[in-house]
Design a protein around this motif. Structure first.
Motif, PDB file in Angstrom:
ATOM      1  N   THR A   1     -38.295 -25.172  36.924  1.00  0.00           N
ATOM      2  CA  THR A   1     -37.630 -26.362  37.463  1.00  0.00           C
ATOM      3  C   THR A   1     -36.144 -26.090  37.681  1.00  0.00           C
ATOM      4  O   THR A   1     -35.583 -26.468  38.708  1.00  0.00           O
ATOM      5  CB  THR A   1     -37.817 -27.562  36.512  1.00  0.00           C
ATOM      6  OG1 THR A   1     -39.230 -27.764  36.308  1.00  0.00           O
ATOM      7  CG2 THR A   1     -37.188 -28.819  37.070  1.00  0.00           C
ATOM      8  N   VAL A   2     -35.535 -25.400  36.728  1.00  0.00           N
ATOM      9  CA  VAL A   2     -34.111 -25.047  36.868  1.00  0.00           C
ATOM     10  C   VAL A   2     -33.922 -24.174  38.111  1.00  0.00           C
ATOM     11  O   VAL A   2     -32.992 -24.386  38.891  1.00  0.00           O
ATOM     12  CB  VAL A   2     -33.578 -24.339  35.603  1.00  0.00           C
ATOM     13  CG1 VAL A   2     -32.149 -23.856  35.806  1.00  0.00           C
ATOM     14  CG2 VAL A   2     -33.669 -25.265  34.397  1.00  0.00           C
ATOM     15  N   LEU A   3     -34.793 -23.212  38.314  1.00  0.00           N
ATOM     16  CA  LEU A   3     -34.721 -22.338  39.492  1.00  0.00           C
ATOM     17  C   LEU A   3     -34.881 -23.138  40.779  1.00  0.00           C
ATOM     18  O   LEU A   3     -34.139 -22.932  41.747  1.00  0.00           O
ATOM     19  CB  LEU A   3     -35.791 -21.248  39.408  1.00  0.00           C
ATOM     20  CG  LEU A   3     -35.850 -20.278  40.581  1.00  0.00           C
ATOM     21  CD1 LEU A   3     -34.535 -19.528  40.736  1.00  0.00           C
ATOM     22  CD2 LEU A   3     -37.005 -19.301  40.390  1.00  0.00           C
ATOM     23  N   GLU A   4     -35.812 -24.088  40.798  1.00  0.00           N
ATOM     24  CA  GLU A   4     -36.008 -24.929  41.989  1.00  0.00           C
ATOM     25  C   GLU A   4     -34.760 -25.770  42.282  1.00  0.00           C
ATOM     26  O   GLU A   4     -34.350 -25.892  43.444  1.00  0.00           O
ATOM     27  CB  GLU A   4     -37.221 -25.848  41.799  1.00  0.00           C
ATOM     28  CG  GLU A   4     -38.542 -25.128  41.848  1.00  0.00           C
ATOM     29  CD  GLU A   4     -39.723 -26.015  41.464  1.00  0.00           C
ATOM     30  OE1 GLU A   4     -39.539 -27.245  41.306  1.00  0.00           O
ATOM     31  OE2 GLU A   4     -40.829 -25.478  41.312  1.00  0.00           O
ATOM     32  N   VAL A   5     -34.173 -26.327  41.237  1.00  0.00           N
ATOM     33  CA  VAL A   5     -32.954 -27.124  41.415  1.00  0.00           C
ATOM     34  C   VAL A   5     -31.836 -26.230  41.937  1.00  0.00           C
ATOM     35  O   VAL A   5     -31.110 -26.602  42.868  1.00  0.00           O
ATOM     36  CB  VAL A   5     -32.542 -27.811  40.088  1.00  0.00           C
ATOM     37  CG1 VAL A   5     -31.159 -28.438  40.209  1.00  0.00           C
ATOM     38  CG2 VAL A   5     -33.576 -28.854  39.693  1.00  0.00           C
ATOM     39  N   PHE A   6     -31.687 -25.044  41.360  1.00  0.00           N
ATOM     40  CA  PHE A   6     -30.651 -24.110  41.807  1.00  0.00           C
ATOM     41  C   PHE A   6     -30.806 -23.813  43.302  1.00  0.00           C
ATOM     42  O   PHE A   6     -29.842 -23.880  44.058  1.00  0.00           O
ATOM     43  CB  PHE A   6     -30.707 -22.804  41.002  1.00  0.00           C
ATOM     44  CG  PHE A   6     -29.638 -21.824  41.382  1.00  0.00           C
ATOM     45  CD1 PHE A   6     -28.386 -21.891  40.790  1.00  0.00           C
ATOM     46  CD2 PHE A   6     -29.865 -20.839  42.334  1.00  0.00           C
ATOM     47  CE1 PHE A   6     -27.383 -21.004  41.129  1.00  0.00           C
ATOM     48  CE2 PHE A   6     -28.872 -19.940  42.687  1.00  0.00           C
ATOM     49  CZ  PHE A   6     -27.627 -20.026  42.085  1.00  0.00           C
ATOM     50  N   ARG A   7     -32.019 -23.495  43.710  1.00  0.00           N
ATOM     51  CA  ARG A   7     -32.262 -23.167  45.127  1.00  0.00           C
ATOM     52  C   ARG A   7     -31.965 -24.353  46.047  1.00  0.00           C
ATOM     53  O   ARG A   7     -31.470 -24.175  47.146  1.00  0.00           O
ATOM     54  CB  ARG A   7     -33.695 -22.700  45.317  1.00  0.00           C
ATOM     55  CG  ARG A   7     -33.925 -21.326  44.761  1.00  0.00           C
ATOM     56  CD  ARG A   7     -35.341 -20.867  45.001  1.00  0.00           C
ATOM     57  NE  ARG A   7     -35.526 -19.517  44.511  1.00  0.00           N
ATOM     58  CZ  ARG A   7     -36.685 -19.031  44.112  1.00  0.00           C
ATOM     59  NH1 ARG A   7     -37.779 -19.784  44.160  1.00  0.00           N
ATOM     60  NH2 ARG A   7     -36.772 -17.793  43.675  1.00  0.00           N
TER      61      ARG A   7
END
Length: 163
Positions: free
Chosen positions: A131-137
């Motif tokens: 989820t953190v990676l998706e938000v970052f992207r």
């Protein structure tokens, strides 16, 4: 812009009595002819006095377009509302800058994925890394692997409008 940041957030701040008096004094000082309103040029001077910069033509046009045609300028109450909104926008932007700086522990002016993960581990430790990676992207508008302050600010403003 004058109002875009203030609109993203509900008003939670009120001017102190001394600030309010200062704004009224600036209005009176810029209304040299005692017309009871500020003309376009008077308004520009007032902005310089209060905020330290000359407003753009677009900003002034935006303000002047909202003026009642019967008054020929900005009345005191309208001026006070404009200044209040601008101060709220400045205050909000400073809060966003403070949050960004707290995440940018190496003071590079941008956030990497590692900075982002570290920040989320502190504020939301149970949030899945995916989820953190998706938000970052999503926040990384230009997909360069860095989140600039502009990207960060946009994400916070956009998120508040969606909420």
């Amino acid at each position: 812009m004058f109002f875009s940041e203030a609109r993203a957030r509900s008003r939670t701040w009120e001017a102190s009595p001394s600030e309010h008096r200062m704004w009224v004094e600036v209005f009176k000082a810029c209304d040299e002819d005692h017309k009871g309103y500020l003309s376009r040029e008077d308004f520009k001077i007032a902005v310089v006095m209060l905020f330290g910069y000359k407003p753009s033509k677009i900003e002034v046009d935006s303000v002047m377009s909202s003026v009642n045609p019967n008054t020929s300028g900005i009345l005191l109450e309208g001026f006070l509302n404009i200044v209040r909104k601008k101060k709220e926008a400045q205050r909000y932007r400073n809060e966003v800058r403070h949050i960004f700086t707290a995440f940018d522990t190496y003071y590079r002016g941008f956030l990497t994925l590692e900075d982002f993960k570290k920040a989320f581990r502190q504020v939301a430790p149970k949030l899945p890394e995916r989820t953190v990676l998706e938000v970052f992207r999503e926040v990384d508008q230009d997909s360069d692997g860095h989140i600039s302050f502009r990207d960060f600010e946009y994400a916070l403003n956009y998120g508040q409008k969606e909420a």
